[in-house]
Design an enzyme around this catalytic site. Structure first.
Site, PDB file in Angstrom:
ATOM      1  N   LYS A  46      -9.817  -6.622   8.574  1.00 14.59           N
ATOM      2  CA  LYS A  46      -8.451  -6.803   8.869  1.00 14.59           C
ATOM      3  C   LYS A  46      -8.795  -7.129  10.685  1.00 14.59           C
ATOM      4  O   LYS A  46      -9.839  -6.518  10.934  1.00 14.59           O
ATOM      5  CB  LYS A  46      -8.184  -4.880   9.617  1.00 14.59           C
ATOM      6  CG  LYS A  46      -7.673  -3.992   8.145  1.00 14.59           C
ATOM      7  CD  LYS A  46      -7.902  -2.257   8.067  1.00 14.59           C
ATOM      8  CE  LYS A  46      -7.198  -2.150   7.009  1.00 14.59           C
ATOM      9  NZ  LYS A  46      -7.003  -0.347   6.820  1.00 14.59           N
ATOM     10  N   LYS A  92      -1.472  -1.162  -4.279  1.00 14.00           N
ATOM     11  CA  LYS A  92      -2.016  -0.432  -4.308  1.00 14.00           C
ATOM     12  C   LYS A  92      -2.159   0.925  -3.900  1.00 14.00           C
ATOM     13  O   LYS A  92      -0.528   1.317  -2.545  1.00 14.00           O
ATOM     14  CB  LYS A  92      -2.880  -0.699  -2.829  1.00 14.00           C
ATOM     15  CG  LYS A  92      -4.023   0.582  -2.410  1.00 14.00           C
ATOM     16  CD  LYS A  92      -4.319  -0.775  -1.329  1.00 14.00           C
ATOM     17  CE  LYS A  92      -4.665   0.285   0.296  1.00 14.00           C
ATOM     18  NZ  LYS A  92      -5.643  -0.832   1.575  1.00 14.00           N
ATOM     19  N   GLY A 108      -3.759  -3.609   5.941  1.00 14.21           N
ATOM     20  CA  GLY A 108      -2.787  -3.596   7.270  1.00 14.21           C
ATOM     21  C   GLY A 108      -2.710  -2.889   8.001  1.00 14.21           C
ATOM     22  O   GLY A 108      -4.137  -1.415   6.922  1.00 14.21           O
ATOM     23  N   LYS A 166      -3.121   5.061  -2.603  1.00 13.81           N
ATOM     24  CA  LYS A 166      -4.000   5.930  -2.347  1.00 13.81           C
ATOM     25  C   LYS A 166      -4.307   6.899  -3.622  1.00 13.81           C
ATOM     26  O   LYS A 166      -3.828   7.512  -4.330  1.00 13.81           O
ATOM     27  CB  LYS A 166      -3.540   6.496  -0.842  1.00 13.81           C
ATOM     28  CG  LYS A 166      -3.409   5.414   0.077  1.00 13.81           C
ATOM     29  CD  LYS A 166      -4.609   4.977   1.229  1.00 13.81           C
ATOM     30  CE  LYS A 166      -4.341   3.913   2.192  1.00 13.81           C
ATOM     31  NZ  LYS A 166      -5.280   3.219   2.506  1.00 13.81           N
ATOM     32  N   SER A 180       0.816  -0.991   0.126  1.00 14.21           N
ATOM     33  CA  SER A 180       0.698   0.470   0.075  1.00 14.21           C
ATOM     34  C   SER A 180       0.710   0.824  -0.019  1.00 14.21           C
ATOM     35  O   SER A 180       1.618   1.338   0.943  1.00 14.21           O
ATOM     36  CB  SER A 180      -0.973  -0.203   1.400  1.00 14.21           C
ATOM     37  OG  SER A 180      -1.365   1.282   1.810  1.00 14.21           O
ATOM     38  N   GLU A 231     -11.197   0.468  -3.099  1.00 11.58           N
ATOM     39  CA  GLU A 231     -11.596  -0.222  -1.653  1.00 11.58           C
ATOM     40  C   GLU A 231     -12.138   1.352  -1.019  1.00 11.58           C
ATOM     41  O   GLU A 231     -11.072   2.329  -1.612  1.00 11.58           O
ATOM     42  CB  GLU A 231     -10.362  -0.025  -1.460  1.00 11.58           C
ATOM     43  CG  GLU A 231     -10.221  -0.461   0.062  1.00 11.58           C
ATOM     44  CD  GLU A 231      -8.541  -0.858   0.978  1.00 11.58           C
ATOM     45  OE1 GLU A 231      -8.051  -0.981  -0.169  1.00 11.58           O
ATOM     46  OE2 GLU A 231      -8.444  -1.309   1.714  1.00 11.58           O
ATOM     47  N   ASP A 252      -6.652   2.553  -3.251  1.00 16.25           N
ATOM     48  CA  ASP A 252      -7.641   2.687  -2.083  1.00 16.25           C
ATOM     49  C   ASP A 252      -8.012   4.623  -1.484  1.00 16.25           C
ATOM     50  O   ASP A 252      -6.703   5.346  -1.733  1.00 16.25           O
ATOM     51  CB  ASP A 252      -7.267   2.691  -1.034  1.00 16.25           C
ATOM     52  CG  ASP A 252      -7.687   2.375   0.664  1.00 16.25           C
ATOM     53  OD1 ASP A 252      -8.992   2.742   0.670  1.00 16.25           O
ATOM     54  OD2 ASP A 252      -7.394   1.531   1.550  1.00 16.25           O
ATOM     55  N   ASP A 270     -13.554  -1.557   2.923  1.00 14.84           N
ATOM     56  CA  ASP A 270     -12.914  -2.003   4.050  1.00 14.84           C
ATOM     57  C   ASP A 270     -13.253  -1.280   5.354  1.00 14.84           C
ATOM     58  O   ASP A 270     -14.353  -2.218   6.536  1.00 14.84           O
ATOM     59  CB  ASP A 270     -11.428  -0.946   4.034  1.00 14.84           C
ATOM     60  CG  ASP A 270     -10.495  -0.857   4.722  1.00 14.84           C
ATOM     61  OD1 ASP A 270     -10.629  -1.030   6.318  1.00 14.84           O
ATOM     62  OD2 ASP A 270      -9.520   0.011   5.066  1.00 14.84           O
TER      63      ASP A 270
HETATM   64  O1  OSB Z   1      -6.980   2.010   4.471  1.00 13.72           O
HETATM   65  O2  OSB Z   1      -5.967  -0.255   4.249  1.00 13.72           O
HETATM   66  C1  OSB Z   1      -6.178   1.545   4.497  1.00 13.72           C
HETATM   67  C2  OSB Z   1      -3.179   2.411   6.894  1.00 13.72           C
HETATM   68  C3  OSB Z   1      -3.745   3.086   7.466  1.00 13.72           C
HETATM   69  C4  OSB Z   1      -4.953   3.122   7.973  1.00 13.72           C
HETATM   70  C5  OSB Z   1      -5.581   2.807   6.720  1.00 13.72           C
HETATM   71  C6  OSB Z   1      -5.679   1.890   5.408  1.00 13.72           C
HETATM   72  C7  OSB Z   1      -4.131   2.094   6.129  1.00 13.72           C
HETATM   73  C8  OSB Z   1      -3.467   1.181   5.077  1.00 13.72           C
HETATM   74  C9  OSB Z   1      -1.930   0.866   5.399  1.00 13.72           C
HETATM   75  O3  OSB Z   1      -3.266   1.371   3.740  1.00 13.72           O
HETATM   76  C10 OSB Z   1      -1.548  -0.428   4.653  1.00 13.72           C
HETATM   77  C11 OSB Z   1      -0.279  -0.890   5.484  1.00 13.72           C
HETATM   78  O4  OSB Z   1       0.959  -0.759   4.644  1.00 13.72           O
HETATM   79  O5  OSB Z   1      -0.143  -2.041   7.205  1.00 13.72           O
HETATM   80 MG    MG Z   2      -8.139   0.826   3.387  1.00 14.73          MG
END
Ligand code: OSB
Ligand code: MG
Length: 359
Positions: free
Chosen positions: A250, A149, A278, A151, A123, A201, A176, A226
């Site tokens: 999660k 992925k 994550g 953001k 991510s 996402e 995402d 999510d």
């Molecule tokens: O939306 O998946 C998410 C990190 C913090 C809060 C929300 C998200 C995330 C990540 C990071 O996308 C995923 C990771 O590398 O741990």
């Molecule tokens: Mg997410």
């Protein structure tokens, strides 16, 4: 714990993590859990300063008063407390961990896992420039990760995807939004369809499922939920209404391993794949994510990546390593298969409280 590189989502940027860890001692054996709540209530209403008093005043006393021999038994003890799933998960998962270590069994096996290796994605947060993002993608692809992925948010989306696809036409790519769009922007979101994405996402509100069903009808790209999925009933509702075609699990967001398994099973019954999300975890939570990802229906690469992507030095031994084929090998050792470095944790600790049962 300072992050190696800042992480930015549509709701903000974080440079270092403040993490609530929970350890449970039982007959001289210790298990660990991580509370994945953020430093601020931006991803979810829960945050570290709500988790602490919830653990202190409700969850730890409930556990110590009733005693419990298994992770599976925690749910009913904590049921009186509404919400606070990340706080519950931290404690429940520590109980699962200590249970596995006491039984001398791998945690993944106790959870009903089947995979001996798991597929990893990355991510990648919003960067200061598109050039910087492309550089990061190049690095992660070279390391072997199987899915990228990024953001997105208005102003950092189609323009960025255009550049990525121009350079890498056929990598497995997803986005995402962390709730950055509204249903009014359906026409805009529909334009993501041009980029052959594995999924988008959480495009809409964190507390909304039904309107995702409206959006899913209007776009081709698979929606993955999510933030909106807190438990198995949410998953069932989302899949029955057609609000998503993929679910991100999660373990903290849904309240622990027991509920995570239920969400996994509901998705499996609907023939919908899940993957492990994550929360920028330390090694403690990361090791738990790895164990969870061995369940059969975790059919897509997760946001479970190597320790060194996040930390100069992780608090587990060995650190989580990802092979050049983008897989993590699963250990047969008892518990998570990773040892917690209590010396290093002590160095990072700024606050600590201990609660004892009667015995
Ligand atoms: O939306 O998946 C998410 C990190 C913090 C809060 C929300 C998200 C995330 C990540 C990071 O996308 C995923 C990771 O590398 O741990
Ligand atoms: Mg997410």
């Amino acid at each position: 714990m300072p992050l190696v590189h800042f992480f930015e989502t549509s709701f903000g940027r974080v440079h270092s993590r403040r993490i609530v860890l929970v350890s449970v001692d039982s007959d001289g054996v210790r298990g660990w859990g991580e509370c994945v709540a953020g430093e601020d209530p931006f991803y979810s209403p829960e945050w570290i300063e709500s988790a602490w008093p919830t653990l202190k005043h409700y969850l730890a006393p409930a556990l110590l008063k009733n005693g419990v021999g298994s992770g599976r038994g925690c749910g009913s003890l904590f049921a009186r407390v509404r919400g606070h799933r990340m706080a519950k998960a931290a404690l429940e998962n520590a109980v699962w961990d200590v249970e596995a270590r006491k039984k001398g069994q791998p945690l993944w096996k106790m959870l009903g896992g089947a995979r001996r290796e798991i597929a990893c994605g990355v991510s990648i947060g919003i960067q200061d420039s598109v050039e910087q993002l492309l550089q990061k993608i190049e690095t992660e692809l070279a390391a072997g990760y199987r899915r990228v992925k990024i953001k997105v948010k208005p102003g950092w989306d189609l323009n960025v995807l255009e550049k990525i696809r121009a350079r890498w036409g056929d990598i497995v790519l997803s986005v995402d939004a962390n709730s950055a769009y509204t249903l009014d922007q359906t026409e805009h979101v529909r334009k993501f369809d041009a980029y052959n994405l594995l999924m988008i996402e959480q495009p809409l509100w964190d507390d909304e499922v039904y309107l995702h069903a409206r959006l899913q009808k209007a776009i081709q790209t698979a929606i993955c939920l999510d933030e909106s999925i807190h438990h198995a009933r949410d998953a069932d509702f989302a899949l029955e209404t057609g609000a998503c075609r993929i679910i991100n699990i999660k373990v903290g967001r849904v309240g622990g391993f027991t509920e995570a398994k239920k969400v996994h099973d509901v998705a499996q019954q609907h023939n919908v794949p899940v993957w492990c999300g994550g929360m920028l975890e330390s090694g403690v939570g990361r090791a738990h994510n790895i164990a969870l990802s061995t369940l059969e229906n975790f059919r897509l690469p997760g946001d479970v990546s190597a320790s060194k992507r996040y930390w100069k030095e992780d608090i587990i031994e060995p650190e989580v390593e990802v092979r050049t084929d983008g897989m993590i090998a699963i250990s047969d050792a008892p518990g998570t298969g990773y040892q917690v470095r209590e010396d290093l944790i002590r160095k990072f600790t700024v606050r600590e409280e201990t609660f004892r049962g009667a015995k």
